[in-house]
Design an enzyme around this catalytic site. Sequence first.
Site, PDB file in Angstrom:
ATOM      1  N   GLY A   1      -1.362  -1.112  -9.516  1.00  0.00           N
ATOM      2  CA  GLY A   1      -0.523  -0.151  -9.757  1.00  0.00           C
ATOM      3  C   GLY A   1       0.466  -0.759  -8.181  1.00  0.00           C
ATOM      4  CE  LYS A   2      -2.150  -1.786  -3.107  1.00  0.00           C
ATOM      5  NZ  LYS A   2      -2.955  -2.876  -1.866  1.00  0.00           N
ATOM      6  CB  VAL A   3       3.252  -5.533  -6.764  1.00  0.00           C
ATOM      7  CG1 VAL A   3       4.574  -6.786  -7.737  1.00  0.00           C
ATOM      8  CG2 VAL A   3       3.405  -6.200  -5.117  1.00  0.00           C
TER       9      VAL A   3
ATOM     10  CG  ASP B   1      -1.711  -0.661   0.954  1.00  0.00           C
ATOM     11  OD1 ASP B   1      -2.448  -1.366  -0.352  1.00  0.00           O
ATOM     12  OD2 ASP B   1      -3.210  -0.901   1.742  1.00  0.00           O
TER      13      ASP B   1
END
Lengths: 341, 341, 341, 341
Positions: D296-298, D253
Site C-alpha cells: 500500500g505504499k506505491v 513508509d
Amino acid sequence: MKYIKKELLKRQIKHIDIKKFDSKSLIDSFEDMAFQSRNLARACEIYDKMLQDKDCTIMLCLAGSLVSAGLKKIIIDLIENNMVDVIVSTGAIVVDQDFFEGLGFNHYRGFVQADDNQLRELMIDRIYDTFIDEKDLRKCDMTAKRIADSMKPGIYSSREFINEMGKYLNKNGKNPESFVLAAYKKEFPIFCPAFSDSSAGFGLVFHQVQKKDSSIAIDSVKDFRELTKLKVKSKETGIIMIGGGVPKNFVQDTVVAADILGVDTPMHKYAIQLTVADEREGALSGSTLKEANSWGKVDSGLEQMVFGEATITFPLLASHAYHKGSWKDRKTKELNQVFPN
Amino acid sequence: MKYIKKELLKRQIKHIDIKKFDSKSLIDSFEDMAFQSRNLARACEIYDKMLQDKDCTIMLCLAGSLVSAGLKKIIIDLIENNMVDVIVSTGAIVVDQDFFEGLGFNHYRGFVQADDNQLRELMIDRIYDTFIDEKDLRKCDMTAKRIADSMKPGIYSSREFINEMGKYLNKNGKNPESFVLAAYKKEFPIFCPAFSDSSAGFGLVFHQVQKKDSSIAIDSVKDFRELTKLKVKSKETGIIMIGGGVPKNFVQDTVVAADILGVDTPMHKYAIQLTVADEREGALSGSTLKEANSWGKVDSGLEQMVFGEATITFPLLASHAYHKGSWKDRKTKELNQVFPN
Amino acid sequence: MKYIKKELLKRQIKHIDIKKFDSKSLIDSFEDMAFQSRNLARACEIYDKMLQDKDCTIMLCLAGSLVSAGLKKIIIDLIENNMVDVIVSTGAIVVDQDFFEGLGFNHYRGFVQADDNQLRELMIDRIYDTFIDEKDLRKCDMTAKRIADSMKPGIYSSREFINEMGKYLNKNGKNPESFVLAAYKKEFPIFCPAFSDSSAGFGLVFHQVQKKDSSIAIDSVKDFRELTKLKVKSKETGIIMIGGGVPKNFVQDTVVAADILGVDTPMHKYAIQLTVADEREGALSGSTLKEANSWGKVDSGLEQMVFGEATITFPLLASHAYHKGSWKDRKTKELNQVFPN
Amino acid sequence: MKYIKKELLKRQIKHIDIKKFDSKSLIDSFEDMAFQSRNLARACEIYDKMLQDKDCTIMLCLAGSLVSAGLKKIIIDLIENNMVDVIVSTGAIVVDQDFFEGLGFNHYRGFVQADDNQLRELMIDRIYDTFIDEKDLRKCDMTAKRIADSMKPGIYSSREFINEMGKYLNKNGKNPESFVLAAYKKEFPIFCPAFSDSSAGFGLVFHQVQKKDSSIAIDSVKDFRELTKLKVKSKETGIIMIGGGVPKNFVQDTVVAADILGVDTPMHKYAIQLTVADEREGALSGSTLKEANSWGKVDSGLEQMVFGEATITFPLLASHAYHKGSWKDRKTKELNQVFPN
C-alpha cells in the site's frame, strides 16, 4: 483467480538450524576449488581466525530481509554461543521481523508472481516470495509505541530501546525464538543506526505525536558514540557483514570516529562480507574491503568478500564455524554493561 | 614482485565429491525458507522428479568455467550413475578443461589480483582466480589435431569427434578422471554446438590447413540434427542448465526443430537453471524459463531458475539428487547407439 | 484477460538512428565524472583511436537480442560508413532478427508481465518485453532452407552462407534496412561461429534431412580458419564487444590460432566491451580484458569494459564515434575478397 | 611504483550540466526500443507527468556516491528549477560530498586498480575510481562539530541540522555550487534518516563527548514525523529514487505512517527508480515497485524501474525533464515553512 487470505497465509517460513547439518566437509572441498566456493571457504577460515583470537570483538552487520527468509535461528545461535559480540542491523530485521516473530506473529511462504493489487486489498505485504499479514505488523508498530510510552522521557540510543524491546519480550513474548530476546538475556548490544526506518518508527512517530514534550527521542549520534566506545574498548575487532547498507558503513566508521576522539585504535583486523552487490556501481554496499583499507578502516590481509545470496551462503558459513567449535573457548562479553544505565 | 612460474603452478584445483557429503538436510531446510535457498530447494525437487520419471531423458547443459573450478567429478558421477543422459556444453569445458585434465594436465589455484603482464610472459593463462600452463594447453590443441589427422576425411558432428577424444583417452589418457572418457565408455553423447570455439578449434584449424581437401569438417547442423533426433526419441525430456549461452538455447530449440520436421514432440517437461545472469538485460542467458514457455520450448509448472554461482549451487543440487537415490532405478540409455556409425 | 493477437502485434520496434542525435557533449562530460560514465567515455576514446589508426582492422562482436531491441540501424551505419570491418555474431542476431526483418517481418513492443501460456497459444514468442509472430519466424526458417537447397552441395563457412543470405535479400528482400544486406553489398564478412543455433539452424536441419548426401554443411572450423586469416592479414586489430558469449571468445582466440599456425601476429591492440556480465562468476562473458591479456589475446593499455546494458550504452558509443568523424578517412576494406570463391 | 599525493589529487571531478545537452531526441528513440532503453524512456514520461501534475509533491531519494561521481549540478538544477520539492538522502551524499565541496574541497579522478595500502599511508581515500584527501574530510567533520557547538542544545531532526549547514555555507562557503546551499536559500527540506552515518556523525560524536549534557541530539523519529507531515500536506506525491537503501524505504513508509496517525493519505501516485540492485536477492534496494504496491505504499500504473548505473541514466532522465520544460509552470513550495521554528 481470487485470492483467499487464509489460504495465502498458511505455510510458515521455518528457520534453518545450523546445529543440524555440518558444512565442514563441504567447505573443506570448496577450499581447493575456484570462484565463489573458494571465496566462501576463505571467509570461513577468516571467521574461524576471529573466533580463535582471544582479543577480538566480533561485530555482525545485518542488512536485507534475513529473518523473514528463515535465518533467525542462526543469529540466535551466534549470540547464545558467543560466536558474535555485537550486532549492527537495519531496523526492519530487528523490529519488523525478529521482534515481530517474538510477539507470536509469522512470515509465510508466498510466491513472486503474485497479483500485488489483490494482496493490498487483503492487507498482505509481500517481500519477494514471502507474505506477511499487515494486521500483525500494525500490532507490532503499536507495541513499539507502548514500549516508548512506558519509558522515561529522554534521549536514547537505538541500543537502549532495543534492550527495552527485549525486556518486553521476556515478559510478554509469545515465541521464545527471538534474537532480540536472546540478546537481552545476555547483555548483548544491538544497534540500528537508522532505527526509525522500521516498524518501530511508526510506533515512535505516533508516540511523539501523542506525548509531545514528554516523549522519547532516538539519537543516532548516541548510537555512534556507543559503538565507537565498544570499538575503543576492544583490542582487536572483526566484522561479519551480511549484505551492505548503513550497518556496513557504520561499523567501519568507528575506526575513524575513535581516531577523531584522539584514541589510537587499530583498523578492523578481520572482515568478511556476503553480498550480491556489485563493485562496479560505485556504491558502498558493493565497495571492496580493499577499498575500505584506503580509508584506514579495514586492515588488508584478512578480508574476504563472497558474492552470493545470503540465504545460501550464511548457513554454510555459520554451520562451519559452529561445528569447527573454536567458539567454545570464548566468553560472553556482556557488552551492554560497558554503558552506564 | 617477480613471479616464478613453478611457484604459481603449485597448488592444484581439486574436484569436489558429492558422494562425500550429503546436502539433503540442508536442502530440506531451504524448502521452508525464502529467496534463492527456496528456489534451490525447488530445483532439487524438480530434478528428483526427472529422475523418478521413467520416460524422461535428462539433458545437462554446461557453460562457464566449470571443470577448471573443481566441478568435474560431479559431471562424471552424474554420467556414471545414470543421473543424466546427454550433455550439451561449451567447447572450453569439454576440450580445454576436461579432456585437458584427462591428458594429465592440471588447473592451479591462482589469485584475482595477479599482474597479467607478468603472467603472459611466463605463459600462464588466468581464469579469474585460476592458473593454467599455456604450454600444456598447446599440447592439448595438438592432440586434437592428431585425432583429426587420424580420422577418415568427412563431415562429423561434434559428438562424433568428442567420442573420438574419449577413445583417445581410453588408450592414451594419463588421468582416468574425465567425463569425456566416462561418456565414451557408456556410449553417452556429448554435444558442443560451437565446437571450434575451444582448444580443439586450434588443432582443427591446423589440421585443415595441413590436410586441405583430405581434412575433416565439424558440421554444427549435424549436431542439431542429432540432438533433435534424441529429443524426438524421448517420450519426455528434462533439462538442467548450469549457466546459459549456446547450450541453453540449443537444447531448447530441439522442440521447434522437431516440429519443423513434422514430428509432434512435447515441450521440455522439466527445466532448471543455475545462473547469475540477469533477466533485465534481455539476453538469452538470463531469460526466464517462463519466457521459454511462450516459445513453446519449456512447459510451465516444473521449471525453476536459481540465481547463484554454480560452484556453490551445483554441488548442493547434485549431492541432494545423489543421496536421495532416485537414480538407482534408472538404466543407462547408451544414446550414442541411436546414431549409425 | 484474453489476449487478441492483432492487438499484441501492433506497435513495431523502431531502430534508433545515431545520425539524428549527437552524444559528443554528453560523453565529454562523462570523461570528468566517475564509475560507468567515465568508463564509457574512455571506451569512446579508445574506439576513436581505432578509427584513426590506419593499420587497424575493427571487429565488432555481437551477442544479446540487439536487433530485436532496436539497434539494427546502428550496425548498418557502422558497416556503411566503414566504422567496422568484420562482424562476429550470435546466430539469432544475424538470422532470427536482422535477416528476418529484411524479409519484411517485424518485432513488436510487448510487455514483461505477459501470460506466456496465452502467448504460446497465439504463437507469439516473447523476448523480455518484445513480441514476435512465430509464424513469421517459421517463414524465416524456411527461407534459410530454400537458400541451402539452392547452393551447390559442399562444406561452407557461416560467412559464406550469410553472404548467400545477403544475396537473397538483394533480390527478394522486402525491407532494405538489413545489415546482412548492407554487408553483402560491401563485401563485408559476417561470421556466426555457432550458426546452427539460430533460425537458420532449423532450415538447415530440414535441408539436410531432405537432401541427405547432396546437402550442404556448415563447418565452424572453416569459420575459425577464415577469421584467423583476416587477423593475420591485419597489421593491427581492435575489437568492440557488445555482450560476451561465443563471439567474444572466438575473436580473441584468433591471436592464438595464428600463433599455432606459425604466424607471428600481435595481440588485439584495442578492445572495448559493453556488458552487464559479472566478473565474479568466473565465466568468459564477464571476464576482464586484463585477464585476456594473460592469455596473450588482448594487449594491455587500450582496453576498457563498460558495465551497462547495451540499448543505452551502444547508441551513446556509436553516436560519439559517428559525429566525431574519424571514420571519414577510412576506406572500405571489402574483406570478403580475401577468400577465394 | 611510489605514489606522490599531489600527482594523485590533480584532476578534479567535474559535474555534468544537464542544461548543456538535450537528451530529448535520444529518449524519444528509446521509447520505441526495448529492455532498459524503453524502461528509461517510460521513467522519463512518468517524471514529466509528475511535473505536469499541479497537485504533486516530488520527492527525490538519493543513495550511492552520486556527488563524488559528478552528479551534483543536476541536483542543484532540480532544486533551483522547482523540479523536485524534497530530498531524502544518505548522509554521505549530503555531508561528505556536497557540503564538503561547498567548503571548497574537491573529489579527484583516481583509478580502480590502486594500491590501497599506499593510498592509506598518503591519507587518500578511494571510492572505486575516485580519490579524496582524508585531511579535507577531517576538516569537514570538524565543521559539522562547530555547527553543532553553535546550536542551542536540544533535539533536532536531520533536516534542521542540514538547514544549519546551508546557513553556514551561505556565510562561509568557498564554492557556491552546493545543493545544501541551494536548498537553504529556497526553504527546501533535505532529510537524512541515518544522519550520523556520515562525516557529520564524526563531528557530532565529538560534539557530544565534549559538550555532554549541553549537546544536541539528532532524532530520526522527528525526521520521520516531519516527512510524514509533508506527505500528509501533499495532495499527491511522486518519488524519484536514485539507488535504494534507507531513503527508498523511508519515503515509501510515510504512507503507512500517515495511516497510523489516522490520516487518510493516498499512496505515492508516481514512482521511478534508477538502480542496479537485483530483485532476486530479496533485499529492499532491488525490490520492485509492484511489490511496494502490495504494501500500500506505491500505486500501480505509474511506476517504473530502470536497471542501470546512475552516472549514465540520471543525466539522461534529468536532461529530458529539463528540456521538456514542464517544470516552468511549477512554483517553489518552500516546504521548510511547514515546520515551526
